[in-house]
Scaffold this active site. Structure first.
Site, PDB file in Angstrom:
ATOM      1  N   GLY A 197      30.240  12.963  20.281  1.00  0.00           N
ATOM      2  CA  GLY A 197      30.539  14.184  19.924  1.00  0.00           C
ATOM      3  C   GLY A 197      29.332  14.985  19.397  1.00  0.00           C
ATOM      4  CB  CYS A 198      25.678  14.597  19.307  1.00  0.00           C
ATOM      5  SG  CYS A 198      24.158  15.397  19.199  1.00  0.00           S
ATOM      6  CB  VAL A 199      26.781  19.849  21.335  1.00  0.00           C
ATOM      7  CG1 VAL A 199      26.286  20.896  22.715  1.00  0.00           C
ATOM      8  CG2 VAL A 199      28.049  20.319  20.683  1.00  0.00           C
TER       9      VAL A 199
END
Length: 140
Positions: A10-12
């Site tokens: 989920g880390c952009v």
């Protein structure tokens, strides 16, 4: 080249990093950094000769709150903290063949495995959510 990429799901910023590797023609196998069964020896393979304070994710909640101060830690203390809380590990951890690194150093990656000449927009290190967010959102 096959690249194993340890990320926080989920880390952009990790998403941008993977996109750059894919654009360079690499096959990226993403793995959950937080779910991996880390050992001191395994992590040290990614850190190499870096001093302990460079092993840490400066955007981790425990660092931002002041609970953990990576500056001045000895190897043993730093490693114990990372093994106890993988959110503290500087990411991504990348391995391609026998080569490993922590963080996303464009020059080192380009020299080791090759990258395209144009980087994607946005930061390629640190939290893309900025200083106002204390903890990056985790996907449901």
């Amino acid at each position: 080249m096959d690249v194993r990429f340890y990320e926080k799901p989920g880390c952009v910023t990790n998403k941008r990093q993977k996109a750059l590797l894919i654009a360079a023609g690499h096959a990226v196998e993403a793995r959950d950094l937080l779910a991996e069964p880390w050992t001191a020896g395994r992590l040290m393979a990614f850190f190499g000769a870096l001093p302990p304070h460079q092993w840490f994710n400066r955007a981790a909640p425990a660092i931002k709150s002041g609970e953990v101060d990576p500056d001045g830690l000895d190897h043993a203390t730093a490693m114990a903290l990372l093994l106890a809380d993988p959110l503290l590990i500087r990411r991504p951890l990348i391995e391609a063949g026998d080569w490993r690194c922590t963080g996303f150093d464009l020059a080192a990656l380009d020299q080791a495995i090759g990258l395209p000449s144009v980087a994607p927009e946005g930061p390629l290190e640190g939290c893309a959510h900025g200083e106002s967010v204390r903890v990056c959102p985790t996907p449901a």
